[in-house]
Design a protein around this motif. Sequence first.
Motif, PDB file in Angstrom:
ATOM      1  N   ILE A  88      12.205  21.107  73.504  1.00 63.28           N
ATOM      2  CA  ILE A  88      10.931  20.458  73.865  1.00 63.28           C
ATOM      3  C   ILE A  88      11.130  18.957  74.007  1.00 63.28           C
ATOM      4  CG2 ILE A  88       8.647  19.846  72.949  1.00 63.28           C
ATOM      5  CD1 ILE A  88       8.561  22.711  71.771  1.00 63.28           C
ATOM      6  N   LEU A  93       8.465  18.286  77.164  1.00 58.72           N
ATOM      7  CA  LEU A  93       7.471  19.244  77.625  1.00 58.72           C
ATOM      8  C   LEU A  93       6.061  18.803  77.242  1.00 58.72           C
ATOM      9  CD1 LEU A  93       9.212  22.655  76.802  1.00 58.72           C
ATOM     10  CD2 LEU A  93       9.278  21.320  78.912  1.00 58.72           C
ATOM     11  N   LYS A  94       5.114  19.096  78.098  1.00 59.34           N
ATOM     12  CA  LYS A  94       3.732  18.694  77.856  1.00 59.34           C
ATOM     13  C   LYS A  94       3.118  19.511  76.719  1.00 59.34           C
ATOM     14  CE  LYS A  94       2.925  17.061  82.565  1.00 59.34           C
ATOM     15  NZ  LYS A  94       2.103  17.197  83.795  1.00 59.34           N
ATOM     16  N   ARG A  96       0.579  21.414  76.428  1.00 62.19           N
ATOM     17  CA  ARG A  96       0.171  22.806  76.660  1.00 62.19           C
ATOM     18  C   ARG A  96       1.354  23.758  76.470  1.00 62.19           C
ATOM     19  NH1 ARG A  96      -0.248  20.580  81.885  1.00 62.19           N
ATOM     20  NH2 ARG A  96       1.240  21.369  83.419  1.00 62.19           N
ATOM     21  N   TYR A  97       2.572  23.293  76.813  1.00 60.85           N
ATOM     22  CA  TYR A  97       3.757  24.128  76.603  1.00 60.85           C
ATOM     23  C   TYR A  97       4.105  24.214  75.115  1.00 60.85           C
ATOM     24  CZ  TYR A  97       4.349  23.848  81.644  1.00 60.85           C
ATOM     25  OH  TYR A  97       4.154  23.949  82.995  1.00 60.85           O
ATOM     26  N   ILE A 100       1.931  26.884  73.800  1.00 69.71           N
ATOM     27  CA  ILE A 100       2.409  28.206  74.218  1.00 69.71           C
ATOM     28  C   ILE A 100       3.610  28.634  73.371  1.00 69.71           C
ATOM     29  CG2 ILE A 100       3.528  29.476  76.092  1.00 69.71           C
ATOM     30  CD1 ILE A 100       1.818  27.790  78.054  1.00 69.71           C
ATOM     31  N   ILE A 101       4.543  27.718  73.144  1.00 70.24           N
ATOM     32  CA  ILE A 101       5.733  28.033  72.350  1.00 70.24           C
ATOM     33  C   ILE A 101       5.354  28.299  70.896  1.00 70.24           C
ATOM     34  CG2 ILE A 101       7.935  27.122  71.481  1.00 70.24           C
ATOM     35  CD1 ILE A 101       8.134  25.601  74.198  1.00 70.24           C
ATOM     36  N   THR A 133       3.329  23.285  65.923  1.00 70.40           N
ATOM     37  CA  THR A 133       2.775  22.344  66.896  1.00 70.40           C
ATOM     38  C   THR A 133       3.010  20.902  66.455  1.00 70.40           C
ATOM     39  OG1 THR A 133       1.049  23.939  67.516  1.00 70.40           O
ATOM     40  CG2 THR A 133       0.671  21.638  68.108  1.00 70.40           C
TER      41      THR A 133
END
Length: 211
Positions: A88, A93-94, A96-97, A100-101, A133
């Motif tokens: 990441i 990565l933004k 939102r990703y 998701i992860i 997160t």
Amino acid sequence: MPHYTAFFILIIISTAVLLTVFIRKKDKKLIVLLFFIIGMAYVLEYVVFVLFESYGYDPDFMTNEYFDNLFGSLTSQAFAFPIMATVIAAYQLKFRYILIISAMFMGIEELFLHWDIYTHHWWKTIYTGVLMTIGFSISKIWYVWLTERYMIFVHYATFFLGMLAITSTIMFMLLAYFHNNWFHTGWFTSATHDSVNAAMIYVCVITILLV
């Protein structure tokens, strides 16, 4: 299927992803970041897993029950989470990703619960999602700091947590495979649990002095 199969699959996939990123990015700072994240994960795991016994793993890989439990923990804290955090950070990565992860890791946790190779004591899967997160976001910011600016705090925090990751892993191997460096405090009924707890405190103090 043996319990440890799922854990080794997670380790193999994580390692393959890490090697791919290292080869493509060719940035040595990612190695520094990786050890920093592992150290950060170890500190949190010491609090919630070792001290407060939040959950338990059952890879059925080692004969000693607590070492087996700890091996399961290392699968997550030394491989899956820090490697994905490094990915990441490397690709910035933004958010939102990241969400998701984190949700993907929650799904893996639920799958392990379903397979009875992982157990919650007082922990909840949502806690994993929230902490993942936060951890992913920290790794993303930290990589920028390592790349674009020099700060005394970043330098020493990176050095401390990176060294802690290395020394803690070595200590675990000495305890688990060579059965030396045992400590006894009387905090826990299990001698192994008690020794792992004391060893972590010892390693932390020594690492502070080294840094």
